[in-house]
Enzyme design. Structure first.
Site, mmCIF file in Angstrom:
data_model
loop_
_atom_site.group_PDB
_atom_site.id
_atom_site.type_symbol
_atom_site.label_atom_id
_atom_site.label_comp_id
_atom_site.label_asym_id
_atom_site.label_seq_id
_atom_site.Cartn_x
_atom_site.Cartn_y
_atom_site.Cartn_z
ATOM 1 N N HIS A 427 -18.657 -24.959 0.116
ATOM 2 C CA HIS A 427 -20.047 -25.058 -0.344
ATOM 3 C C HIS A 427 -20.796 -23.741 -0.192
ATOM 4 C CE1 HIS A 427 -21.953 -25.259 3.724
ATOM 5 N NE2 HIS A 427 -20.830 -25.868 4.071
ATOM 6 N N CYS A 446 -16.685 -27.188 7.635
ATOM 7 C CA CYS A 446 -16.575 -26.940 6.200
ATOM 8 C C CYS A 446 -16.528 -25.440 5.912
ATOM 9 C CB CYS A 446 -17.737 -27.587 5.461
ATOM 10 S SG CYS A 446 -17.613 -29.394 5.377
#
Length: 535
Positions: A427, A446
């Site tokens: 992301h 992440c």
């Protein structure tokens, strides 16, 4: 006679004593009923061997006197002698036992033991060289990768029906990376045998303008490492700085030409340590010995990069930020398939972050983290003023937190989804300054991307003539929406502290999560050694 590399034979340590045995018949009658009965007894404890031999009425494949059996024996003995070249546990394959049995086996019972042992050694070698010595998930909790284990019965059957040498040659990974790592291993073994790169460099800091004994030691080290030619002075000059920058580039360091603590630590790594990194990289390459996808995404956690690979070539690369070094925040290693991207994403805060990080803040001040919305189990917003946060703990907190789409959203303006049980994805991030740092381990697990928009354009390019326009049209709505990938793309989160390039030196990176140290210890326990042919 077996055709083999003398260097490998010396390393194997058994071939020279077997040359006179493998080419002759080991049994007078390969259809002897007592031999078949003995083989049935010997393989009875192994489900795979029992099934394989039962299907062929316990007819042997190794100990017969025909040319096929002879070729199989020769091919197996040859690869077992070379097992250490692949950084495999040589003793696991029972070469000494096979050697003894080849010399003495004559009765049906003895021949059956030899037949069973050769099949067992073949299967052990085939499994290890093809998909790794270790079970990855047992080594470290952050390694979620499943090794591509092949069916042993099918492996034996395919071998029995194939050209033995060609079959065995195809077992190791057939990638350019594996071949280059193997070459790097041989070169590093030779460096170790020569005594390495000399003594450590002791200094606090060196840069342009420095001079003296410390600089002389630095130059000696850089010469030994192959980064500069020997010169008779002790000045940190332009050539020295260029050599330092080249070394820093090959080791994932900030390329500032300054020899500080980080660069010194990597300069002082021994050849034995680098050899261990290469050995671990070979094992990790075996864990990935399956089709990765003509187009795939590769995130090397230790290199802090994310790349798009098309037909073996890097077509896009960006910096990344990975999980913190805390065990519960480390980014895991696994493979999955990217299916879509979410533009203007909502951040649904994971429960672990909600209860460990935000609940204590809300207990101190109900108006803390105002950018986050409090949501009940039905998905409806809840007024903070109506909640006594001190009445709850991490186990019974009944609410969720989410952050609506915005420029400051923790996920930035786009996330790339490959749905998985670890809740890991790639992301954007509003924290752009982190990408300028040398070591980039700051997330909760992440992967944050330095150039997420360009990454999106590259992913969308195969399905539209104007990927930038498609993406920005969705972005400009300021609402959360999804763009599906017409062709899903495999994603591989890997962990390589040693990797190669088509041209140039082997690259080395820090063991940021100390996983490679754990892998190497497990390999040592399994019997892998760094001893050279002379060692």
């Amino acid at each position: 006679m077996i055709a083999f590399d003398l260097r490998h034979a010396i390393r194997g340590g058994v071939i020279s004593g077997l040359l006179g045995l493998v080419s002759g018949p080991l049994m007078a009658q390969d259809s002897d009923a007592s031999l078949r009965l003995s083989i049935a007894r010997e393989v009875g404890q192994s489900r795979a061997l029992s099934s394989f031999y039962k299907d062929r009425d316990f007819d042997p494949i190794w100990i017969g006197g025909d040319a096929d059996d002879t070729r199989r024996r020769e091919a197996l003995l040859n690869v077992l002698a070379q097992a250490a070249d692949h950084a495999l546990p040589q003793e696991r394959y029972k070469q000494d036992l096979i050697a003894s049995q080849l010399r003495t086996a004559r009765t049906p019972s003895q021949l059956a033991k030899l037949e069973a042992q050769m099949s067992a050694s073949f299967l052990a070698y085939a499994r290890d060289v093809q998909s790794g010595v270790l079970v990855p998930t047992r080594v470290h909790p952050g390694i979620k990768r499943e090794a591509p284990r092949r069916n042993p019965i099918k492996t034996l059957s395919a071998f029995e029906q194939s050209s033995p040498r060609a079959f065995l040659d195809q077992l190791p990974p057939q990638t350019a990376e594996y071949a280059r790592l193997m070459h790097a291993k041989f070169e590093m073994e030779e460096t170790v045998a020569r005594g390495g790169w000399g003594p450590s460099v002791e200094a606090e800091k060196m840069e342009a303008g420095s001079a003296g004994a410390e600089v002389r030691a630095l130059k000696t080290k850089l010469v030994a490492l192959g980064y500069m030619r020997r010169v008779a002075n002790d000045r940190f000059d332009g050539a020295t700085r260029d050599a330092v920058v080249a070394f820093q580039a090959d080791h994932g360091l900030a390329q500032d030409g300054v020899v500080g603590p980080g660069t010194l630590a990597e300069l002082n790594r021994t050849a034995e340590e680098r050899l261990q990194q290469i050995i671990v990289a070979m094992e990790r390459e075996r864990w990935l010995n399956r089709p990765l996808g003509q187009r795939h995404i590769r995130v090397n956690l230790t290199d802090f990069t994310a790349k798009i690979i098309d037909n073996g070539k890097v077509t896009f690369e960006t910096r990344s930020v990975i999980g913190k070094s805390r065990l519960d925040h480390q980014s895991p290693e696994f493979s999955d398939v990217m299916e879509f991207m979410v533009v203007n994403p909502t951040w649904n805060v994971p429960r672990s972050i909600t209860t460990k990080e935000y609940l204590p803040q809300l207990q101190r001040n109900p108006n803390a983290v105002p950018h986050l919305q409090l949501i009940d189990n039905s998905g409806q917003p809840v007024s903070r003023q109506a909640v006594n946060f001190r009445a709850y703990n991490a186990r019974n907190f009944p609410f969720r937190l989410k952050e609506p789409p915005s420029q400051g959203n923790a996920l930035g303006l786009v996330k790339f989804m490959f749905p998985n049980k670890y809740n890991i994805y790639l992301h954007d991030t509003p924290s752009k300054s982190l990408f300028a740092r040398e070591t980039r381990a700051y997330s909760h697990g992440c992967i944050r991307l330095g150039d997420p928009f360009d990454f999106a354009y590259a992913l969308l390019a195969p399905q539209t003539d104007d990927p930038q326009a498609l993406f920005k049209k969705r972005l400009n709505t300021r609402r959360e929406n999804t763009i599906m990938l017409d062709t899903p793309v495999p994603v591989h989160l890997i962990y390589r502290t040693a990797f190669t390039q088509p041209e140039g030196r082997t690259q080395f990176r820090r063991d940021v999560y100390e996983r490679d140290a754990r892998v190497f210890r497990a390999l040592e326990i399994a019997g892998v050694t760094t001893l050279s042919a002379d060692g």
